[in-house]
Design an enzyme around this catalytic site. Structure first.
Site, PDB file in Angstrom:
ATOM      1  N   THR B 145      -5.674   7.596  -0.567  1.00  0.00           N
ATOM      2  CA  THR B 145      -5.198   6.368   0.053  1.00  0.00           C
ATOM      3  C   THR B 145      -3.715   6.158  -0.225  1.00  0.00           C
ATOM      4  O   THR B 145      -3.283   6.211  -1.375  1.00  0.00           O
ATOM      5  CB  THR B 145      -5.982   5.177  -0.541  1.00  0.00           C
ATOM      6  N   GLU B 146      -2.961   5.943   0.832  1.00  0.00           N
ATOM      7  CA  GLU B 146      -1.519   5.667   0.732  1.00  0.00           C
ATOM      8  C   GLU B 146      -0.767   6.775  -0.005  1.00  0.00           C
ATOM      9  O   GLU B 146       0.258   6.545  -0.621  1.00  0.00           O
ATOM     10  CB  GLU B 146      -1.262   4.316   0.053  1.00  0.00           C
ATOM     11  N   LEU B 147      -1.317   7.983   0.038  1.00  0.00           N
ATOM     12  CA  LEU B 147      -0.754   9.156  -0.648  1.00  0.00           C
ATOM     13  C   LEU B 147      -0.609   8.946  -2.157  1.00  0.00           C
ATOM     14  O   LEU B 147       0.252   9.550  -2.790  1.00  0.00           O
ATOM     15  CB  LEU B 147       0.589   9.578  -0.036  1.00  0.00           C
ATOM     16  N   TRP B 299       3.233   6.299  -0.989  1.00  0.00           N
ATOM     17  CA  TRP B 299       4.268   6.397   0.043  1.00  0.00           C
ATOM     18  C   TRP B 299       4.814   5.036   0.467  1.00  0.00           C
ATOM     19  O   TRP B 299       5.489   4.928   1.454  1.00  0.00           O
ATOM     20  CB  TRP B 299       3.771   7.215   1.239  1.00  0.00           C
ATOM     21  N   TRP B 309      -0.085  -3.036  -3.770  1.00  0.00           N
ATOM     22  CA  TRP B 309      -1.526  -3.321  -3.878  1.00  0.00           C
ATOM     23  C   TRP B 309      -1.932  -3.941  -5.213  1.00  0.00           C
ATOM     24  O   TRP B 309      -2.884  -4.679  -5.289  1.00  0.00           O
ATOM     25  CB  TRP B 309      -2.348  -2.048  -3.675  1.00  0.00           C
TER      26      TRP B 309
END
Lengths: 428, 524
Positions: B145-147, B299, B309
């Protein structure tokens, strides 16, 4: 006996306790053969006028060339909109209005002296202008209407009351439902303070809603103690329309704060007390119902204390949701830092919810079946809440006697006291 | 031969409906199906469908020379199935060409890799299975997720058997090194890493339509010029971006579709680049070195960290309370609960609670249902509170009970610890005393001696002296000495004691002193 009465709002169009109190009081007075002409800046047509004649100030034309006002209107000072007017009860409304005006580019050029003027009757940016306009209308009405005495509710209507008194020479009673100190702590808006002070100085009698308010009036405003009389508020007893339509499925006890989330109401003390209880007992949920300028800060605090799974926020509650909230509650807490009266705990008790209230509230002076604590004494607050949650004997006693106690707080009785304030003035 | 590696992220969260306090314990439907379906259909129409069509045409035109890769979250797949099934079909068509690689990620597009390895692995497996069932390919490349990536996360991805993983070419990690090579995980070198070339990726994803940007307007020729500026020795340019870039973030009117349509042709005629998928690169390229990433990167934003987050109180509280449920969830087998458990983990819920963008741009407002992070937090916590109640019921244990057990257990351990400590202290004291006996043992210390030692001592002392020394001694001492007297000595002792009436204090002292001297001889 006929009274020319000035108020800012009237049910059902209310934003706070003021309108409710005016409604209850006028209904009570009508039972004691008092006739009232009740002036509000904006009437909507659906108000209950069984007890009085409601006058919509927006309907009244005003011509300042009219000779009968010529002498007086020059005395009325036009009050500029203060840069930091603290909205009286509804900060959200206030900021919404400002935002809207910014977007539409509406200008605030004064038209206080125009022939027709439409009041918003709200607490917006044009508040001071509306206050002034109401004063003009007041002096006009005083010249035309037939009455024995003037009664003005809260500072918004004091200029109108003063104007009416100057025009008619009739005695003036001003009613302090809240002082600027209650609203803002020590950061008083001097414009508002001055109007309050002028109103009370010009008045023949000042009615305060509690001894707490009476002391503030005497000490902070320097009003002659001899003319300040406390008449505690009461509760409307005819509430059959509100029936909870919710079932409680939560197995935990629910402890509720219901009110504006502002400095005056002491929301942060409620959170700290909740935290103390939750450290010992996870079988309790806390609810903060309401909104206000401190809400985001309170949410941050709850998240920081890691109690958000047991501490909930509902936002502003309307209509039946308030009834439902009480139906779900096991304890109601009002930790106000400064509360001239405080009617919400009475509503809670009427709904069979035991209450914890701060000693810094006017209602604490008359209630027996309530646990009273200092707003800052978080430990005592936690103890009281814990006790009401867990010791059934205590809570059932409070429920039973509390309801009876509230049922005895009738507006009829309060109104009689108000009438007794009027009477000596009339004979003069 | 240099390669271009395209990877497109496809994800849509299940957004929550307005869930009020009054709904807690009363209503268990959390998701805004109207809005979710509306958004899904809109994005499908504006982005997914036209772009899939375009890619399919390119593949048909250039054959195996043109390749791309996708990661489609479980949340997006489920919403395609529910609201836009034609999107699934068009992805299947792409899969059938053999030129498209599908990557594995966490099913819920969650942040679980930061919290719980077992749950992380389970979610990855769940996603890989879903991909295999849908597209007939078993993923061998992983992207988080999200790199989000760290050495540890990479190591557990390697554990699961993945050969290649994608992450950000974050400057603060790479330093002087270039993202245009293949690297390996620092703990397990079997895991190869492809790093996003954020400059060239973001030229397309973020800056394409920015008229204030010096590169505007971006044309395929201009882009291939930039590709040609890549150093000779470098091997791969990784262009990683959200799939919604095409048609949603960059509207059709910006010319983004035309750009993509003409890009392969320009690449083939102007440059020596070819297109490759991550799995192919994993086979083909030699890693240049390992790369150290002790703290997780992503990223997102300028910082390339997790603060979008996690990190503020709202996010940490919600995230913490969610994963507190982990052990209870393992005891649940209710399908609805497991479904909601997935949906509630989606990273977007925490993204909406971010407070650092109060002053920032609109990128973050993309389909955000909330006007403030506080609204997002309250709504999420209301839902989570109800979910907790359901999980507690379904797992047959309410949290208070567990906490009761926990606290009883910790009370027990506390007590045991106290006891042990007490024992240890007294033993230590005895040992210490024994060790220092030779030096200054006092008469009173007799009580701590072993019986053997006492017997030995008594032997050396005339019984009358002992009797005097014992006069008025503490009970404990008497109880130590008297039972150790032989039968005869005891009789003697008794008779002497009964005769003793007045004894000088100085005498008692004197004989006690002598006994103390004996100590010295005995143990000295």
């Amino acid at each position: 006996m006929r009274i020319l009465m000035f108020g800012w709002e009237f049910p059902p169009h209310i934003t706070g306790g003021l309108g409710t109190a005016c409604f209850g009081l006028t209904k009570g007075l009508s039972k004691h053969d008092v006739e009232m002409i009740f002036v509000v800046p904006k009437a909507y047509g659906d108000e209950d006028q069984s007890a009085l004649r409601l006058v919509n100030a927006s309907d009244i034309q005003f011509d300042f060339k009219d000779e009968s006002f010529a002498e007086y209107w020059s005395k009325i000072k036009y009050m500029e909109v203060g840069s930091n007017v603290i909205p009286y009860v509804d900060p959200e409304e206030f900021s919404n209005v400002i935002e809207k005006n910014k977007k539409t580019g509406e200008s605030y050029t004064s038209n206080v002296f125009s022939k027709n003027y439409v009041f918003s009757g709200k607490y917006g940016v044009n508040l001071m202008e509306e206050v002034s306009r109401l004063a003009l209308i007041g002096s006009g009405l005083a010249a035309k209407e037939d009455f024995d005495l003037i009664h003005a509710h809260d500072w918004l209507t004091y200029p109108a009351g003063i104007a009416a008194k100057k025009t008619s020479g009739k005695p003036l009673v001003v009613h302090m439902h809240a002082t600027e100190y209650d609203r803002t702590g020590e950061n008083v808006n001097t414009l508002v303070f001055d109007i309050e002070k002028q109103g009370m100085e010009a008045a023949d009698r000042v009615i305060t809603v509690s001894d707490l308010t009476r002391r503030i009036v005497i000490e902070k405003y320097g009003i002659d103690a001899g003319k300040v009389i406390t008449v505690h508020n009461a509760v409307d007893q005819n509430v059959t329309s509100e029936i909870a339509d919710i079932k409680k499925n939560l197995k935990e006890k629910v402890v509720t704060f219901l009110g504006r989330v502002t400095f005056q109401k002491g929301p942060e003390y409620f959170i700290e007390a909740a935290h103390k209880i939750l450290q010992r007992d996870r079988n309790v949920r806390f609810v903060m119902a309401g909104s206000g300028d401190m809400l985001n800060k309170m949410i941050d605090r709850v998240a920081q204390l890691r109690i958000a799974d047991r501490f909930h926020f509902t936002g502003f509650l309307k209509g039946n949701d308030v009834t439902n909230m009480f139906a779900l509650s096991d304890v109601f807490v009002m930790p106000s830092v400064s509360e001239p009266f405080g009617i919400v705990p009475l509503e809670a008790m009427r709904s069979n919810v035991p209450v914890v209230i701060s000693k810094q509230s006017g209602v604490a002076e008359i209630l027996e079946h309530a646990l009273k604590i200092d707003f800052w004494d978080v430990d005592a607050m936690a103890d009281s809440i814990y006790g009401l949650c867990h010791y059934d004997a205590l809570s059932s006693m409070f429920k039973k006697h509390g309801k009876v106690e509230v049922e005895n707080l009738k507006w009829e009785k309060a109104a009689l006291k108000v009438k007794q304030v009027y009477e000596p003035l009339m004979s003069k | 031969m240099k390669s271009i590696c395209f990877y497109f992220q496809v994800h849509q969260p299940f957004r929550l409906r307005t869930y009020r306090f009054f709904d807690i314990a009363n209503k268990h439907d959390y998701f805004d199906s109207y809005n979710n379906s509306f958004i899904m259909r809109r994005v499908a129409e504006k982005s997914y469908l036209p772009m899939n069509k375009l890619l399919l045409e390119l593949i048909r035109e250039y054959g195996s020379a043109f390749k791309v890769s996708f990661s489609i979250s479980g949340m997006a797949l489920e919403q395609f199935e529910a609201y836009a099934p034609s999107v699934i079909d068009s992805f299947k068509e792409l899969a059938a060409t053999g030129n498209v690689e599908f990557l594995a990620e966490t099913y819920a597009h969650s942040l679980v890799s930061l919290k719980n390895e077992a749950e992380f692995k389970q979610q990855v497996e769940m996603h890989a299975n879903k991909i295999e069932n849908t597209f007939g390919q078993k993923p061998t490349t992983f992207r988080n997720t999200e790199l989000i990536y760290s050495d540890e996360i990479g190591a557990s991805v390697a554990d699961m058997g993945y050969k290649v993983m994608l992450t950000e070419g974050a400057k603060h990690v790479l330093g002087w090194r270039s993202p245009n090579f293949m690297y390996t995980n620092a703990i397990n070198p079997k895991l190869k890493l492809l790093l996003k070339n954020f400059r060239l990726s973001d030229d397309i994803a973020f800056r394409f339509s920015q008229q204030s940007w010096e590169g505007w307007p971006l044309t395929p020729d201009k882009f291939t010029d930039w590709l040609n500026q890549v150093d000779e020795k470098e091997e791969v340019v990784n262009l990683f971006m959200d799939y919604e870039t095409f048609g949603e973030h960059q509207w059709k009117e910006t010319g983004i579709f035309d750009f993509m349509k003409k890009l392969p042709e320009a690449v083939f005629s102007n440059t020596g680049f070819t297109f490759a998928t991550p799995a192919e690169l994993g086979e083909k390229l030699q890693p240049v070195s390992s790369i150290q990433v002790p703290n997780p990167i992503s990223w997102a934003d300028e910082e390339r960290d997790l603060t979008a987050w996690l990190g503020n109180d709202l996010q940490d509280e919600a995230f913490g309370k969610l994963y507190d449920l982990n052990s209870l969830i393992t005891k649940c087998d209710d399908a609805e609960i497991m479904k909601d458990w997935m949906y509630l983990q989606t990273s977007d819920h925490f993204y909406y609670m971010c407070t650092k963008w109060f002053s920032d741009g609109d990128v973050h407002r993309y389909f955000n249902p909330y006007s403030t992070p506080y609204d997002a937090f309250i709504n999420y916590m209301n839902v989570l509170s109800d979910f907790i109640i359901r999980v507690e019921q379904a797992s047959g244990s309410s949290k208070p009970e567990i906490e009761g057990l926990k606290s009883a257990f910790s009370d027990l351990t506390d007590q045991a610890e106290k006891l042990a400590r007490k024992q240890a202290t007294s033993t230590a004291r005895k040992v210490k005393k024994t060790l220092s006996k030779s030096k200054d043992l006092k008469f009173e210390d007799i009580k701590d001696l072993s019986n053997t030692a006492v017997k030995k001592l008594i032997k050396d002392i005339p019984i009358d002296e002992l009797t005097i020394a014992m006069k008025d001694a503490e009970t404990e001492i008497r109880e130590k000495v008297i039972p150790n007297l032989g039968k005869r000595a005891k009789a003697q002792y008794d008779s002497i004691e009964s005769e003793l009436k007045k004894v000088k204090k100085s005498d008692i002292k004197k004989y006690r002193q002598q006994i103390e001297n004996k100590f010295k001889n005995m143990f000295g």
